[in-house]
Design a protein around this motif. Structure first.
Motif, short mmCIF file in Angstrom:
data_model
loop_
_atom_site.label_atom_id
_atom_site.label_comp_id
_atom_site.label_asym_id
_atom_site.label_seq_id
_atom_site.Cartn_x
_atom_site.Cartn_y
_atom_site.Cartn_z
N ILE A 41 -42.69 -7.54 57.30
CA ILE A 41 -42.75 -8.36 56.08
C ILE A 41 -42.93 -9.83 56.45
N GLU A 42 -42.14 -10.28 57.42
CA GLU A 42 -42.22 -11.67 57.86
C GLU A 42 -43.56 -11.97 58.51
N GLN A 43 -44.01 -11.06 59.34
CA GLN A 43 -45.26 -11.27 60.08
C GLN A 43 -46.45 -11.43 59.14
N HIS A 44 -46.49 -10.62 58.10
CA HIS A 44 -47.64 -10.62 57.20
C HIS A 44 -47.40 -11.41 55.91
N ASP A 45 -46.22 -12.03 55.81
CA ASP A 45 -45.89 -12.81 54.61
C ASP A 45 -46.09 -11.98 53.35
N ALA A 46 -45.58 -10.75 53.38
CA ALA A 46 -45.73 -9.85 52.24
C ALA A 46 -44.96 -10.36 51.02
N GLU A 47 -45.43 -9.97 49.84
CA GLU A 47 -44.80 -10.40 48.59
C GLU A 47 -44.09 -9.26 47.86
N LEU A 48 -44.30 -8.04 48.33
CA LEU A 48 -43.68 -6.85 47.74
C LEU A 48 -43.68 -5.75 48.78
N PRO A 75 -32.85 -12.71 49.72
CA PRO A 75 -32.40 -12.34 48.37
C PRO A 75 -33.51 -12.46 47.34
N GLY A 76 -33.63 -11.41 46.52
CA GLY A 76 -34.63 -11.42 45.47
C GLY A 76 -36.01 -10.98 45.90
N PHE A 77 -36.19 -10.62 47.20
CA PHE A 77 -37.50 -10.14 47.62
C PHE A 77 -37.84 -8.86 46.87
N PRO A 78 -39.02 -8.76 46.25
CA PRO A 78 -39.35 -7.59 45.43
C PRO A 78 -39.45 -6.29 46.24
N ILE A 79 -38.71 -5.29 45.81
CA ILE A 79 -38.67 -3.98 46.46
C ILE A 79 -38.92 -2.90 45.42
N VAL A 110 -46.36 8.25 40.65
CA VAL A 110 -47.50 7.56 41.25
C VAL A 110 -48.81 8.06 40.63
N GLY A 111 -48.83 9.34 40.24
CA GLY A 111 -50.03 9.91 39.65
C GLY A 111 -50.38 9.31 38.30
N ALA A 112 -49.39 8.74 37.61
CA ALA A 112 -49.66 8.05 36.35
C ALA A 112 -50.02 6.61 36.72
N VAL A 113 -51.28 6.41 37.06
CA VAL A 113 -51.71 5.17 37.71
C VAL A 113 -51.38 3.93 36.88
N GLU A 114 -51.65 3.98 35.59
CA GLU A 114 -51.40 2.79 34.76
C GLU A 114 -49.93 2.42 34.77
N ASP A 115 -49.05 3.41 34.62
CA ASP A 115 -47.61 3.13 34.61
C ASP A 115 -47.14 2.65 35.98
N PHE A 116 -47.68 3.26 37.03
CA PHE A 116 -47.29 2.85 38.38
C PHE A 116 -47.71 1.41 38.65
N MET A 117 -48.92 1.06 38.31
CA MET A 117 -49.40 -0.30 38.55
C MET A 117 -48.62 -1.30 37.69
N SER A 118 -48.23 -0.89 36.49
CA SER A 118 -47.41 -1.75 35.66
C SER A 118 -46.07 -2.01 36.34
N ALA A 119 -45.48 -0.96 36.93
CA ALA A 119 -44.20 -1.12 37.63
C ALA A 119 -44.35 -2.06 38.81
N VAL A 120 -45.44 -1.92 39.56
CA VAL A 120 -45.69 -2.80 40.71
C VAL A 120 -45.74 -4.26 40.24
N ALA A 121 -46.50 -4.52 39.19
CA ALA A 121 -46.65 -5.89 38.69
C ALA A 121 -45.33 -6.45 38.18
N ARG A 122 -44.56 -5.62 37.50
CA ARG A 122 -43.32 -6.10 36.91
C ARG A 122 -42.25 -6.38 37.97
N VAL A 123 -42.17 -5.51 38.96
CA VAL A 123 -41.22 -5.76 40.05
C VAL A 123 -41.63 -7.02 40.81
N ALA A 124 -42.91 -7.17 41.10
CA ALA A 124 -43.39 -8.37 41.79
C ALA A 124 -43.09 -9.63 40.97
N GLY A 125 -43.05 -9.48 39.65
CA GLY A 125 -42.76 -10.61 38.77
C GLY A 125 -41.28 -10.87 38.57
#
Length: 213
Positions: A41-48, A75-79, A110-125
């Motif tokens: 995570i540190e090496q690649h400066d990941a955001e999630l 603390p607060g890093f998106p997981i 994960v198969g419900a792509v729209e819901d999964f991508m929404s979860a990714v965006a919301r956690v990242a936010g």
């Protein structure tokens, strides 16, 4: 968005990476285990980070422990945690710091792509997103003070735990947003969560029944 994936199943790992890349997300690294999670995570400066709960070598809680380690150091890093089964203790562990930006989904979502991508965006936010089945399991097991809630208040709390905003809750329950606001105030009152409490009351409401297992 720069995302890291830690998943021991090669097919799912590469499938997740392909799905995210197709949506324009930068997958900076994929890992088959959790040993080097923080360093990567540190090496690649990941955001999630998207992390499987059960990983080598014991396939018990390596992913969870790695996620908690990351949150302790940052603390607060998106997981976003993925699990094959409803294991509510893991959700409780990650939510316990009140910092937000935690997701807990069953892998089948994960198969419900729209819901999964929404979860990714919301956690990242910075939001918390819990799988509906996790929430339903918790509500079925609910004990006092949850027993003080009305049926409608339980419906509202279930949607709060899933990460829905008040307007979304109103639309799903076919009520007005002011009605939802009133239900949430009642929930806070019955659970003993007041405006001067430290931490986010919506998170604490979720933690109340997570901790009553």
């Amino acid at each position: 968005m720069r995302v890291l994936i830690a998943e021991d199943d090669a097919l799912l790992r590469e499938g997740l990476a392909a799905l995210l890349r197709a949506e324009g997300i930068d997958v900076v690294a994929t890992l088959p285990d959790a040993d080097s999670l923080y360093a990567t995570i540190e090496q690649h400066d990941a955001e999630l980070a998207i992390i499987d709960v059960r990983m080598p070598p014991t396939y018990t809680e390596e992913g969870l422990l790695a996620a908690i380690d990351v949150r302790t150091r940052r603390p607060g890093f998106p997981i976003l945690v993925l699990s094959a089964h409803v294991e509510t203790r893991y959700a409780s562990e990650l939510l316990a710091d009140d910092a937000g930006a935690v997701g807990y989904l069953l892998k089948e979502r994960v198969g419900a792509v729209e819901d999964f991508m929404s979860a990714v965006a919301r956690v990242a936010g910075g939001e918390n997103v819990l799988d509906p089945e996790v929430v339903s399991t918790l509500m079925r097991r609910g004990r006092s003070p949850l027993t003080a809630l009305t049926a409608r208040e339980r419906d509202v709390l279930e949607l709060v735990a899933q990460g829905d905003r008040n307007g979304e809750i109103a639309a799903k329950l076919h009520v007005t947003e002011p009605a939802v606001n009133k239900h949430i105030r009642n929930i806070f009152s019955k659970l003993g969560l007041f405006a001067d409490d430290a931490g986010h009351r919506r998170v604490r409401a979720v933690l109340t029944y997570l901790r009553e297992q």
